[in-house]
Scaffold this motif. Structure first.
Motif, mmCIF file in Angstrom:
data_model
loop_
_atom_site.group_PDB
_atom_site.id
_atom_site.type_symbol
_atom_site.label_atom_id
_atom_site.label_comp_id
_atom_site.label_asym_id
_atom_site.label_seq_id
_atom_site.Cartn_x
_atom_site.Cartn_y
_atom_site.Cartn_z
ATOM 1 N N THR A 285 0.835 -1.208 0.000
ATOM 2 C CA THR A 285 0.000 0.000 0.000
ATOM 3 C C THR A 285 0.870 1.258 0.000
ATOM 4 O OG1 THR A 285 -0.127 -0.185 2.411
ATOM 5 C CG2 THR A 285 -1.951 -1.113 1.141
ATOM 6 N N ASP B 118 1.344 4.609 -1.169
ATOM 7 C CA ASP B 118 0.422 5.588 -1.738
ATOM 8 C C ASP B 118 0.576 6.881 -0.938
ATOM 9 O OD1 ASP B 118 -1.727 7.100 -2.550
ATOM 10 O OD2 ASP B 118 -3.212 5.514 -2.333
ATOM 11 N N GLU C 257 -2.065 7.676 1.487
ATOM 12 C CA GLU C 257 -2.197 6.890 2.713
ATOM 13 C C GLU C 257 -1.613 7.693 3.867
ATOM 14 O OE1 GLU C 257 -3.323 3.715 3.518
ATOM 15 O OE2 GLU C 257 -4.240 3.531 1.538
ATOM 16 N N SER D 8 8.071 0.250 -1.440
ATOM 17 C CA SER D 8 6.955 -0.342 -2.179
ATOM 18 C C SER D 8 7.391 -1.700 -2.713
ATOM 19 C CB SER D 8 6.551 0.576 -3.335
ATOM 20 O OG SER D 8 5.494 0.012 -4.082
ATOM 21 N N ARG E 271 -7.010 1.765 -9.540
ATOM 22 C CA ARG E 271 -7.231 1.762 -8.093
ATOM 23 C C ARG E 271 -8.541 1.055 -7.773
ATOM 24 N NH1 ARG E 271 -5.857 4.995 -3.700
ATOM 25 N NH2 ARG E 271 -4.619 6.387 -5.024
ATOM 26 N N LYS F 82 -7.540 -0.216 -2.701
ATOM 27 C CA LYS F 82 -6.257 0.452 -2.498
ATOM 28 C C LYS F 82 -5.646 0.749 -3.857
ATOM 29 C CE LYS F 82 -6.133 0.318 2.049
ATOM 30 N NZ LYS F 82 -6.028 1.520 2.902
ATOM 31 N N ALA F 83 -4.549 1.499 -3.871
ATOM 32 C CA ALA F 83 -3.927 1.890 -5.133
ATOM 33 C C ALA F 83 -3.242 0.727 -5.833
ATOM 34 C CB ALA F 83 -2.913 3.011 -4.892
ATOM 35 N N TRP F 84 -2.675 -0.202 -5.065
ATOM 36 C CA TRP F 84 -1.899 -1.291 -5.662
ATOM 37 C C TRP F 84 -2.819 -2.392 -6.180
ATOM 38 C CZ3 TRP F 84 -1.096 -6.521 -4.317
ATOM 39 C CH2 TRP F 84 -1.818 -6.963 -3.204
ATOM 40 N N ALA G 134 -4.143 5.201 -10.872
ATOM 41 C CA ALA G 134 -4.169 5.282 -9.406
ATOM 42 C C ALA G 134 -3.315 6.473 -8.988
ATOM 43 C CB ALA G 134 -3.653 3.995 -8.779
ATOM 44 N N TYR H 13 0.016 6.699 -6.412
ATOM 45 C CA TYR H 13 0.599 5.371 -6.180
ATOM 46 C C TYR H 13 2.105 5.420 -6.420
ATOM 47 C CZ TYR H 13 1.618 0.368 -6.908
ATOM 48 O OH TYR H 13 2.143 -0.899 -6.846
ATOM 49 N N SER I 247 0.895 5.856 -17.175
ATOM 50 C CA SER I 247 0.174 6.362 -16.007
ATOM 51 C C SER I 247 -0.894 7.343 -16.470
ATOM 52 C CB SER I 247 1.146 7.049 -15.036
ATOM 53 O OG SER I 247 0.451 7.556 -13.914
#
Length: 514
Positions: free
Chosen positions: A298, A300, A303, A313, A394, A397-399, A417, A420, A436
């Motif tokens: 997670t 992000d 977060e 990450s 997303r 969560k973003a991942w 996302a 992220y 992205s």
């Protein structure tokens, strides 16, 4: 049978050639070291130490593969036990030494691997079970400094000097605390969060682990958030159980060892691959969240408890069976790009986050292959092979584990996302392998993807083939893979300020007088 007779005949010829070379004190490795690839080519063509696949069948001259300057010293090999590659034999090299075969393959531009019988391969995409072993050539692409942002076309991992990675290999020592806290909650088979238990297992049996804490560079708390969370059915209760269990572990370490208090946890790290991520650290211990390094999925900026310059990450998941999917896909190597007829693909329940908007906008679009709910592994892999872009939006969560699935099969990930932080953010030039798209532009997703030139898409697909192994978990670990890449990021974070040095015996400390 033909191959056995052919190999026997070749071996006899090569024994004579080897004897001839021995008489003048020449070996393959010596030629490579002393005279380089050009010298090796001369020796091979002059003495026929290597026998090409065509020569074994036709016994007539056959040009050897082009030799070039040897790749950098970071070329490595992944050993696949009980596996062989079908066809694509360049030649056979009679040698009982795997080191010699590696030296030959490293010096050959066209070599992608070899088997333990000495067959040098130009391709290793088609595999079968066998009584021999296959070695896959892996080359990590380096540039001098990771602090410099390379262009999007830059390929590979930009290590902070090869010497620094070598220093890590030689000097990095991690002390892993042993505790029974939480041991009554067994880890479950869960590919999505499987990195958690896998990392603990790999570290426990690796050369980086030390049983002498005074030798340690960093200290590891072997937290298993997923096991604690899933010890009960209810999500809220499970998160509370996880926080309490991790908190008990921190208190145990703080009370029983001097190392935590020396830095208030700044030279410690933990792992939590579950969606709760750094949240569990904040709930368990302020020191753990504030000072210790978190290995999390997670990652992000949005977060509240993720600290980008400190936490790491993770490459999200090891696949359905360690390495299995990565070996099948190989980053898309061997897949014909002209067969990628789908513009974009995604499978799974719409769920939360930005995903419902994607299904709503493109669910009926023929250029988008969107599969709601369950899809078989076979159909899933086929879709990954036949799609240019794979959506990784997303959700809760973003991942997303979709990221690794896409990379393993050479499908360019499209990360939708905001905020992220992709895996190995200090090492991988993500602009060279992924697209992205801001969440606010999801309605323009098709237009954005269609605007990417075909040549650019092909460049990203080729880059994926060169980078995916850095994000792939292996058991046992291989050089420059996900395990080593995560360790390298920890190695880069090893410099901390100590409030005092716990390595000094108490009677050696002097105090000022009155």
């Amino acid at each position: 049978m033909k191959r056995l007779r052919r190999a026997s005949f070749v071996c006899c010829c090569l024994l004579l050639a080897a004897a001839s070379l021995t008489g003048v004190g020449i070996s393959l490795v010596a030629v490579i070291k002393q005279e380089g690839p050009v010298g090796l080519e001369a020796k091979l063509s002059g003495r026929h130490l290597l026998t090409t696949a065509n020569e074994t069948r036709q016994r007539k001259p056959h040009p050897y593969p082009a030799l070039s300057t040897p790749p950098p010293v970071h070329t490595s090999y992944i050993k696949l036990e009980g596996v062989d590659s079908i066809g694509h034999d360049l030649f056979v090299a009679y040698s009982a030494s795997v080191a010699q075969l590696k030296a030959i393959c490293t010096a050959l531009t066209d070599c992608e691997g070899f088997n333990s019988e000495g067959w040098i391969k130009s391709r290793v995409s088609s595999k079968k079970r066998s009584v021999i072993d296959l070695y896959l050539k892996q080359t990590a692409v380096l540039t001098p400094t990771p602090g410099e942002h390379t262009s999007d076309s830059a390929v590979g991992v930009y290590w902070d000097h090869l010497e620094d990675y070598t220093a890590m290999e030689q000097n990095f020592k991690i002390y892993m605390y042993e505790t029974d806290i939480g041991s009554d909650m067994p880890s479950l088979e869960d590919y999505k969060y499987g990195v958690e238990q896998l990392f603990i297992s790999l570290l426990a049996k690796s050369k980086f682990r030390t049983l002498v804490p005074e030798e340690a560079t960093l200290f590891f708390l072997p937290t298993r958030c997923t096991a604690y969370r899933k010890s009960v059915t209810d999500l809220t209760t499970g998160i509370q159980v996880a926080a309490k269990t991790v908190g008990r572990m921190v208190e145990h370490v703080r009370a029983q060892y001097p190392y935590w208090n020396a830095t208030l946890g700044a030279d410690h790290f933990y792992i939590c691959a579950h969606d709760m991520g750094t949240e569990v650290a904040k709930a368990a211990s302020v020191g753990l969240w504030k000072n210790a390094i978190g290995l999390v999925n997670t990652a992000d900026y949005s977060e509240p408890y993720f600290v980008a310059h400190k936490d790491v990450s993770l490459p999200p998941h090891p696949g359905r069976g360690v390495v299995e999917w990565a070996l099948i896909g190989q980053g898309g190597a061997g897949f014909d790009p002209t067969h990628r007829t789908e513009l974009a693909f995604m499978a799974g329940h719409p769920g939360r986050g930005i995903r419902p908007k994607i299904y709503e906008a493109f669910g009926d679009d023929p250029d988008f292959k969107l599969v709601r709910g369950y899809i078989s592994d076979g159909d899933y892999m086929t879709a990954l092979k036949t799609s240019k872009f794979c959506l990784c939006p997303r959700g809760n969560k973003a991942w997303s584990p979709r990221l690794m699935d896409a990379l393993w099969f050479g499908c360019v990930p499209v990360i939708v996302a905001d905020h992220y932080v992709p895996p190995l953010q200090d090492l991988v030039a993500w602009g060279s392998i992924a697209v992205s798209v801001p969440e606010r532009q999801v309605s323009s997703l098709k237009r954005i993807l269609l605007s990417i030139p075909e040549q650019r898409t092909r460049e990203m697909q080729l880059n994926i083939q060169k980078i995916y192994h850095h994000l792939t978990w292996n058991d046992p670990p291989q050089p420059f893979d996900a395990f080593h890449s995560v360790l390298y990021q920890l190695w880069q974070r090893r410099h901390v300020s100590r409030t005092h040095d716990w390595r000094l015996p108490s009677d050696s400390i002097s105090y000022p007088l009155g």
